[in-house]
Design a protein around this motif. Structure first.
Motif, PDB file in Angstrom:
ATOM      1  N   GLY A  37       1.201  -1.210  -0.184  1.00 57.53           N
ATOM      2  CA  GLY A  37      -0.372  -0.128   0.106  1.00 57.53           C
ATOM      3  C   GLY A  37       0.485   1.301   0.149  1.00 57.53           C
ATOM      4  O   GLY A  37       1.844   1.147  -0.395  1.00 57.53           O
ATOM      5  N   THR A 104      -2.353  -7.835   3.072  1.00 61.61           N
ATOM      6  CA  THR A 104      -3.438  -6.807   2.708  1.00 61.61           C
ATOM      7  C   THR A 104      -3.451  -5.625   1.542  1.00 61.61           C
ATOM      8  O   THR A 104      -1.827  -5.207   1.667  1.00 61.61           O
ATOM      9  CB  THR A 104      -3.195  -5.706   4.383  1.00 61.61           C
ATOM     10  N   THR A 106      -3.863  -1.693   0.514  1.00 58.45           N
ATOM     11  CA  THR A 106      -4.142   0.108   0.798  1.00 58.45           C
ATOM     12  C   THR A 106      -3.805   0.405  -0.054  1.00 58.45           C
ATOM     13  O   THR A 106      -2.513   1.030  -0.155  1.00 58.45           O
ATOM     14  CB  THR A 106      -4.032   0.381   2.323  1.00 58.45           C
ATOM     15  N   ASN A 109      -5.430   6.216  -2.344  1.00 56.61           N
ATOM     16  CA  ASN A 109      -5.765   7.370  -1.463  1.00 56.61           C
ATOM     17  C   ASN A 109      -4.828   8.465  -2.536  1.00 56.61           C
ATOM     18  O   ASN A 109      -5.786  10.125  -1.873  1.00 56.61           O
ATOM     19  CB  ASN A 109      -5.355   6.700  -0.062  1.00 56.61           C
ATOM     20  N   TYR A 165      -8.416  -2.670   1.237  1.00 62.91           N
ATOM     21  CA  TYR A 165      -9.372  -1.954   2.276  1.00 62.91           C
ATOM     22  C   TYR A 165      -9.553  -0.527   1.880  1.00 62.91           C
ATOM     23  O   TYR A 165      -9.245  -0.523   1.333  1.00 62.91           O
ATOM     24  CB  TYR A 165      -7.856  -0.780   3.281  1.00 62.91           C
ATOM     25  N   ALA A 212     -12.776   0.946   6.733  1.00 66.92           N
ATOM     26  CA  ALA A 212     -12.095   1.938   7.472  1.00 66.92           C
ATOM     27  C   ALA A 212     -12.706   2.787   7.344  1.00 66.92           C
ATOM     28  O   ALA A 212     -12.274   3.875   8.381  1.00 66.92           O
ATOM     29  CB  ALA A 212     -10.843   1.894   6.663  1.00 66.92           C
TER      30      ALA A 212
END
Length: 250
Positions: A37, A104, A106, A109, A165, A212
């Protein structure tokens, strides 16, 4: 007496060697968690510097909680296209994926933050124009296709469970975008991420979602660093909890 001391010494050496080997085997026997991520799982701004992933980043917290060995390959500032490129072309990432028991993910963003910055710049202070440009950017963002392709690339290398996420609201209540992000922008983004996950689950097993957005909610005062968009230690712990729950490790 001399023979007795020699015997005790031999027993002591044997026990030390055996315990060291047993410990090494126990450590090697741990399952591996790979964190992929951006600056969020990296644990950005939680240490003295940001030269390496923080022990407070949620993948590392998950490792502590579930007794997992963790490799955190998150890169601050990365967009979804950069992650996809790395998984397709960099052996460090591909080998880490092959060795992982849990993963995981992520990402996206920074794609959104860059879209936000462009919309602000191009709207010249016109709020209606800003909303139009931002909504268009969110709707047509490559994030969703990139997340899908990242997951498919991971699946070409391993059958390990993948936890995706979604995006939390990073803006504090005092920020002018807090309400807009929470009620308008991010619900749409996260609906598309959820749709992407559903589509992936039609093709692959164990593609999971960690919510999240719901976990952080509107509690930015506790979970987001002041004057920042990154999680506090408590925020990282919250993200770890939902990751472990998604994997069935909690």
């Amino acid at each position: 007496m001399v023979k007795l001391l020699k015997s005790l010494l031999i027993l002591l050496i044997f026990s030390l060697v055996f315990s060291t080997v047993a410990y090494a085997k126990s450590d090697q026997a741990k399952q591996h968690l790979l964190g992929l991520g951006d600056s969020i799982p990296y644990g950005y701004n939680l240490g003295e510097d940001n030269e390496e992933p923080s022990k407070f980043g949620f993948p590392n917290v998950m490792g502590e909680e579930a007794n997992l060995r963790v490799r955190n390959l998150s890169i601050p500032g990365w967009r979804s296209d950069q992650m996809l490129h790395a998984l397709r072309s960099e052996q460090k990432f591909r080998q880490a994926v092959r060795h992982a028991d849990y993963i995981t993910l992520t990402i996206g963003n920074n794609d959104l933050l860059q879209a936000l910055a462009r919309a602000e710049l191009e709207s010249n202070g016109n709020f209606s124009e800003f909303l139009l440009k931002l909504n268009f950017a969110v709707e047509t963002s490559p994030i969703y296709d990139n997340i899908s392709n990242i997951t498919k690339e991971i699946r070409s290398l391993t059958e390990a469970p993948i936890v995706i996420y979604n995006v939390y609201n990073p803006f504090h209540h005092y920020h002018p975008l807090h309400g807009l992000a929470h009620t308008s922008i991010l619900p749409g983004v996260n609906a598309k991420i959820l749709e992407t996950q559903y589509q992936l689950n039609e093709e692959f097993e164990n593609v999971l979602l960690a919510n999240a957005f719901e976990a952080i909610g509107t509690n930015q005062a506790e979970y987001i660093l002041v004057g920042d968009i990154h999680p506090t230690v408590a925020g990282q712990e919250k993200l770890a909890v939902i990751g472990l729950a998604s994997l069935g490790l909690r």
